[in-house]
Design a protein around this motif. Structure first.
Motif, PDB file in Angstrom:
ATOM      1  N   VAL A 371       0.886  -1.149   0.098  1.00 17.29           N
ATOM      2  CA  VAL A 371      -0.145  -0.052  -0.063  1.00 17.29           C
ATOM      3  C   VAL A 371       0.807   1.074   0.067  1.00 17.29           C
ATOM      4  CG1 VAL A 371      -0.294   0.103   2.468  1.00 17.29           C
ATOM      5  CG2 VAL A 371      -2.058   1.273   1.099  1.00 17.29           C
ATOM      6  N   GLY A 372       0.395   2.196  -0.681  1.00 22.16           N
ATOM      7  CA  GLY A 372       1.065   3.431  -0.764  1.00 22.16           C
ATOM      8  C   GLY A 372       2.357   3.646  -1.522  1.00 22.16           C
ATOM      9  N   LEU A 373       3.537   4.171  -1.266  1.00 25.47           N
ATOM     10  CA  LEU A 373       4.516   4.408  -2.162  1.00 25.47           C
ATOM     11  C   LEU A 373       5.731   3.406  -1.802  1.00 25.47           C
ATOM     12  CD1 LEU A 373       4.802   8.243  -1.912  1.00 25.47           C
ATOM     13  CD2 LEU A 373       3.631   6.983  -3.589  1.00 25.47           C
ATOM     14  N   SER A 374       6.247   2.840  -2.977  1.00 26.39           N
ATOM     15  CA  SER A 374       7.534   2.132  -2.719  1.00 26.39           C
ATOM     16  C   SER A 374       8.593   3.080  -2.276  1.00 26.39           C
ATOM     17  CB  SER A 374       7.890   1.407  -3.980  1.00 26.39           C
ATOM     18  OG  SER A 374       8.248   2.322  -5.095  1.00 26.39           O
ATOM     19  N   LEU A 375       9.779   2.601  -2.019  1.00 25.48           N
ATOM     20  CA  LEU A 375      10.930   3.448  -1.719  1.00 25.48           C
ATOM     21  C   LEU A 375      11.266   4.365  -2.832  1.00 25.48           C
ATOM     22  CD1 LEU A 375      13.312   4.321  -0.003  1.00 25.48           C
ATOM     23  CD2 LEU A 375      14.448   2.290  -0.565  1.00 25.48           C
ATOM     24  N   LEU A 421       4.714   6.388   4.424  1.00 28.38           N
ATOM     25  CA  LEU A 421       4.234   6.506   3.193  1.00 28.38           C
ATOM     26  C   LEU A 421       3.998   5.281   2.271  1.00 28.38           C
ATOM     27  CD1 LEU A 421       6.825   9.260   2.142  1.00 28.38           C
ATOM     28  CD2 LEU A 421       4.517   9.785   2.950  1.00 28.38           C
ATOM     29  N   GLY A 422       4.439   4.320   2.837  1.00 26.72           N
ATOM     30  CA  GLY A 422       4.225   2.970   2.246  1.00 26.72           C
ATOM     31  C   GLY A 422       4.647   1.536   3.094  1.00 26.72           C
ATOM     32  N   VAL A 423       4.033   0.632   2.720  1.00 23.31           N
ATOM     33  CA  VAL A 423       4.189  -0.691   3.220  1.00 23.31           C
ATOM     34  C   VAL A 423       4.080  -1.884   2.453  1.00 23.31           C
ATOM     35  CG1 VAL A 423       3.750  -2.007   5.139  1.00 23.31           C
ATOM     36  CG2 VAL A 423       3.275   0.255   5.640  1.00 23.31           C
ATOM     37  N   THR A 424       5.362  -2.530   2.560  1.00 23.82           N
ATOM     38  CA  THR A 424       5.161  -3.953   1.617  1.00 23.82           C
ATOM     39  C   THR A 424       5.419  -4.906   2.448  1.00 23.82           C
ATOM     40  OG1 THR A 424       5.742  -2.613  -0.039  1.00 23.82           O
ATOM     41  CG2 THR A 424       6.232  -4.957  -0.450  1.00 23.82           C
ATOM     42  N   PHE A 425       4.453  -6.230   2.284  1.00 18.70           N
ATOM     43  CA  PHE A 425       4.752  -7.452   2.798  1.00 18.70           C
ATOM     44  C   PHE A 425       4.887  -8.449   1.694  1.00 18.70           C
ATOM     45  CE2 PHE A 425       1.936  -5.446   5.996  1.00 18.70           C
ATOM     46  CZ  PHE A 425       2.678  -5.241   7.063  1.00 18.70           C
ATOM     47  N   VAL A 426       5.841  -9.505   1.791  1.00 23.69           N
ATOM     48  CA  VAL A 426       5.892 -10.800   1.089  1.00 23.69           C
ATOM     49  C   VAL A 426       5.804 -11.933   1.941  1.00 23.69           C
ATOM     50  CG1 VAL A 426       6.712 -11.844  -0.881  1.00 23.69           C
ATOM     51  CG2 VAL A 426       6.848  -9.238  -0.702  1.00 23.69           C
ATOM     52  N   GLY A 431      -1.649 -11.156   2.958  1.00 21.98           N
ATOM     53  CA  GLY A 431      -2.726 -10.467   2.574  1.00 21.98           C
ATOM     54  C   GLY A 431      -3.620 -10.010   3.408  1.00 21.98           C
ATOM     55  N   GLU A 432      -3.687 -10.698   4.637  1.00 28.59           N
ATOM     56  CA  GLU A 432      -4.588 -10.271   5.644  1.00 28.59           C
ATOM     57  C   GLU A 432      -3.880  -9.234   6.737  1.00 28.59           C
ATOM     58  OE1 GLU A 432      -7.511 -10.915   5.811  1.00 28.59           O
ATOM     59  OE2 GLU A 432      -7.732 -12.540   4.398  1.00 28.59           O
ATOM     60  N   LEU A 433      -2.680  -8.903   6.465  1.00 31.49           N
ATOM     61  CA  LEU A 433      -2.028  -7.859   6.965  1.00 31.49           C
ATOM     62  C   LEU A 433      -2.162  -6.472   6.248  1.00 31.49           C
ATOM     63  CD1 LEU A 433       1.477  -9.240   7.776  1.00 31.49           C
ATOM     64  CD2 LEU A 433      -0.226  -8.842   9.329  1.00 31.49           C
ATOM     65  N   ILE A 434      -2.553  -6.470   5.075  1.00 30.11           N
ATOM     66  CA  ILE A 434      -2.395  -5.128   4.469  1.00 30.11           C
ATOM     67  C   ILE A 434      -3.299  -4.171   4.746  1.00 30.11           C
ATOM     68  CG2 ILE A 434      -4.051  -5.660   2.459  1.00 30.11           C
ATOM     69  CD1 ILE A 434      -0.465  -3.945   2.435  1.00 30.11           C
ATOM     70  N   HIS A 435      -4.353  -4.393   5.307  1.00 31.27           N
ATOM     71  CA  HIS A 435      -5.487  -3.555   5.730  1.00 31.27           C
ATOM     72  C   HIS A 435      -4.918  -2.626   7.029  1.00 31.27           C
ATOM     73  CE1 HIS A 435      -8.984  -1.191   5.518  1.00 31.27           C
ATOM     74  NE2 HIS A 435      -9.348  -1.550   6.835  1.00 31.27           N
ATOM     75  N   SER A 436      -4.204  -3.343   7.966  1.00 30.13           N
ATOM     76  CA  SER A 436      -3.740  -2.609   8.779  1.00 30.13           C
ATOM     77  C   SER A 436      -2.583  -1.689   8.331  1.00 30.13           C
ATOM     78  CB  SER A 436      -2.888  -3.534  10.054  1.00 30.13           C
ATOM     79  OG  SER A 436      -1.872  -4.053   9.214  1.00 30.13           O
ATOM     80  N   ALA A 437      -1.773  -1.850   7.302  1.00 32.34           N
ATOM     81  CA  ALA A 437      -1.033  -1.028   6.867  1.00 32.34           C
ATOM     82  C   ALA A 437      -1.650   0.279   6.131  1.00 32.34           C
ATOM     83  CB  ALA A 437      -0.271  -1.893   5.731  1.00 32.34           C
ATOM     84  N   THR A 438      -2.847  -0.219   5.470  1.00 29.02           N
ATOM     85  CA  THR A 438      -3.485   0.840   4.728  1.00 29.02           C
ATOM     86  C   THR A 438      -4.161   1.980   5.707  1.00 29.02           C
ATOM     87  OG1 THR A 438      -4.230  -0.800   3.073  1.00 29.02           O
ATOM     88  CG2 THR A 438      -5.572   1.112   3.173  1.00 29.02           C
ATOM     89  N   SER A 456      -1.164  -8.645  18.443  1.00 29.27           N
ATOM     90  CA  SER A 456      -1.311  -9.833  19.456  1.00 29.27           C
ATOM     91  C   SER A 456      -0.457 -11.015  19.091  1.00 29.27           C
ATOM     92  CB  SER A 456      -2.788 -10.508  19.078  1.00 29.27           C
ATOM     93  OG  SER A 456      -3.651  -9.576  19.204  1.00 29.27           O
ATOM     94  N   TYR A 457      -0.015 -11.768  20.067  1.00 30.31           N
ATOM     95  CA  TYR A 457       1.191 -12.755  20.083  1.00 30.31           C
ATOM     96  C   TYR A 457       0.552 -14.275  20.130  1.00 30.31           C
ATOM     97  CZ  TYR A 457       5.294 -15.338  21.074  1.00 30.31           C
ATOM     98  OH  TYR A 457       6.397 -16.283  20.945  1.00 30.31           O
ATOM     99  N   PRO A 458       0.866 -15.133  19.532  1.00 27.98           N
ATOM    100  CA  PRO A 458       1.872 -14.942  18.247  1.00 27.98           C
ATOM    101  C   PRO A 458       1.040 -15.162  16.859  1.00 27.98           C
ATOM    102  CG  PRO A 458       1.426 -17.042  18.863  1.00 27.98           C
ATOM    103  CD  PRO A 458       0.370 -16.580  19.847  1.00 27.98           C
ATOM    104  N   THR A 459       1.125 -13.857  16.384  1.00 25.96           N
ATOM    105  CA  THR A 459       0.628 -13.722  14.935  1.00 25.96           C
ATOM    106  C   THR A 459       1.590 -13.052  14.239  1.00 25.96           C
ATOM    107  OG1 THR A 459      -0.383 -11.338  15.185  1.00 25.96           O
ATOM    108  CG2 THR A 459      -1.852 -13.297  15.834  1.00 25.96           C
ATOM    109  N   ILE A 460       1.745 -13.041  12.652  1.00 26.07           N
ATOM    110  CA  ILE A 460       2.587 -12.474  12.215  1.00 26.07           C
ATOM    111  C   ILE A 460       2.347 -11.024  11.968  1.00 26.07           C
ATOM    112  CG2 ILE A 460       2.995 -14.206  10.555  1.00 26.07           C
ATOM    113  CD1 ILE A 460       1.072 -13.135   8.267  1.00 26.07           C
ATOM    114  N   SER A 461       1.243 -10.389  12.879  1.00 21.95           N
ATOM    115  CA  SER A 461       1.225  -8.849  12.734  1.00 21.95           C
ATOM    116  C   SER A 461       2.152  -8.418  13.622  1.00 21.95           C
ATOM    117  CB  SER A 461      -0.333  -8.876  13.448  1.00 21.95           C
ATOM    118  OG  SER A 461      -1.379  -8.855  12.530  1.00 21.95           O
TER     119      SER A 461
END
Length: 474
Positions: A371-375, A421-426, A431-438, A456-461
């Protein structure tokens, strides 16, 4: 059109050209505001997303991703080592597309009180749309929501090959034994992922240096690595010079002289607006052009025409088009009632997110989400920024996804304002992380406040905490 005694004239507050998700959302918002609304559609109500894009492609990909996740888990892996049941996957895909019937979507339009006109709609003057022998006039607005179509290259022999576009790739009735995919973007990578897992031998030909070039470079690198491990023959820096079908076999010749044989060839090489035959010339606009719009989605130089979704080329994504539709519908309703239009950034009638907070998920294995700008985009825009990276495998929650988790996260920090300004996950499950970044990007949440958003622990968040720690300590 020659007007005759059989011509039927009808007047509405709003006429919507195109009944895909974007057109449906415009109609929903204008009807909710009490405006009479007509919707014109030449194909299926529900549009590209419902029948040839988002829904069928994700129905094809979900079993692929689920199997890949299961194979990473000790104890479960032995149970899922066999091939996918391709026939069952395709049958489920057919259910998701309602077997390419739009009865349910028509009932929805009826439910909101919009009138549907079947046929090819064309502008025939200001505020006027003609559909066959019917002439619809719009008191307040015409919204063009006709979307895009796949672009095929002008290659020698292409007309003899009957190539696939995204439509054929998502609706095919069987897996081809061998499939050439030309392109390196979202459609190319997702379809290479799906059909390789469903039994095809896939060759992916990419003209550029890598995949997913609109994301951070590491996104394409990780996806290319995984595709190769899955059996896809990934060839970057490769262009197709000609194609032919010889005795039923597709033969593609590359710029290096290689001859690649396959049963089908998919070109995922770009999109063009479906505006070439909708009468733009009758209102002083160029047929086949992208529509230039302001932030309320009104076409530049008009006070009644709106271009919503893919046709304005701001963000070729269904969810972003639906967002624009909500903005446009609200703006149309405000102008119709004489209410002031809120033109300030982040106002009710301003599609500000198009400029700085567009999210996207690529449903490959691993998933790529941004979401947002890349570097690179942030630097090109003149921001003083820092990229903060973290290996997702180091997050406790990632280990729950199985052995050998590979992934990466990056946040691009505006050093002057200390916002993202931007966040990227791979990685698997991102995919379920991106809304928090948005939310963080669109809300311009200060980093000092993000410290208090406890994952929350232990999540990939938990990667959020690790990114913030890395920023603090570097």
């Amino acid at each position: 059109m020659t007007e005759t005694e059989s011509t039927v004239y009808s007047s509405y507050d709003v006429v919507v050209l195109g009944a895909g998700p974007v057109g449906e959302n415009v109609a929903d918002r204008t009807r909710a505001a009490g405006l009479t609304t007509a919707v014109v559609e030449s194909e299926l109500v529900g549009g590209e997303c419902s029948y040839w894009a988002c829904m069928p492609s994700k129905a094809l990909l979900r079993p692929v991703i689920a199997q890949a996740d299961a194979r990473r888990l000790p104890g479960l892996a032995p149970a899922v080592q066999g091939p996918l049941g391709t026939a069952a996957v395709l049958a489920r895909r057919d259910e998701y597309t309602s077997h390419w019937k739009d009865d349910g979507q028509i009932r929805w339009l009826d439910g909101i009180g919009a009138d549907l006109y079947r046929g090819h709609g064309r502008l025939t003057g200001p505020r006027t749309v003609t559909v066959g022998d019917k002439v619809l006039t719009a008191r307040h607005a015409v919204a063009v929501c006709t979307g895009t179509r796949a672009v095929l290259p002008g290659l020698p022999g292409l007309d003899t090959v009957k190539p696939w576009t995204s439509r054929e790739a998502t609706s095919a009735k069987a897996a081809p034994g061998r499939l050439i995919v030309v392109g390196g973007g979202v459609v190319a990578t997702e379809m290479a992922t799906a059909w390789q897992a469903l039994g095809s031998r896939v060759t992916l030909l990419v003209r550029g240096k890598g995949l997913l070039n609109r994301m951070e470079p590491f996104a394409g690198e990780l996806v290319a690595e995984a595709l190769t491990e899955a059996g896809v023959d990934v060839r970057t820096g490769t262009s197709v010079q000609s194609v032919a079908r010889e005795n039923g076999t597709v033969v593609a010749v590359t710029d290096s002289g290689d001859r690649i044989e396959a049963d089908e060839i998919l070109f995922a090489t770009g999109r063009a607006p479906r505006t070439d035959d909708i009468g733009l010339d009758t209102v002083g606009l160029e047929p086949g052009s992208w529509l230039d719009v302001d932030d309320s989605l009104r076409v530049t130089g008009t006070d009644w025409l709106y271009g919503v979704g893919d046709v304005n080329h701001r963000a070729l994504l269904t969810h972003q088009g639906k967002y624009q539709a909500r903005i446009a519908g609200a703006a149309i309703a405000a102008r119709a009632s004489g209410t002031d239009v809120q033109a300030d950034p982040w106002g009710a009638h301003t599609a500000t997110a198009d400029h700085c907070a567009v999210p996207q998920v690529v449903f490959t294995d691993p998933e790529a989400a941004a979401v947002g700008l890349s570097l690179a985009e942030a630097e090109q825009a003149g921001h003083r920024v820092r990229a903060v990276d973290y290996d997702l495998a180091g997050v406790a929650g990632a280990g729950l996804y199985g052995e050998g988790y590979r992934g990466r996260a990056r946040m691009v920090v505006d050093l002057e304002r200390e916002i993202l300004l931007g966040v990227t996950f791979v990685g698997p499950g991102v995919g379920e992380l991106i809304h928090s970044a948005t939310v963080a990007v669109a809300g311009e949440v200060p980093i000092s406040r993000l410290w208090h958003a406890v994952p929350s622990y232990p999540t990939i968040s938990e990667v959020w905490l690790r990114l913030l720690e890395t920023f603090r300590d570097s």
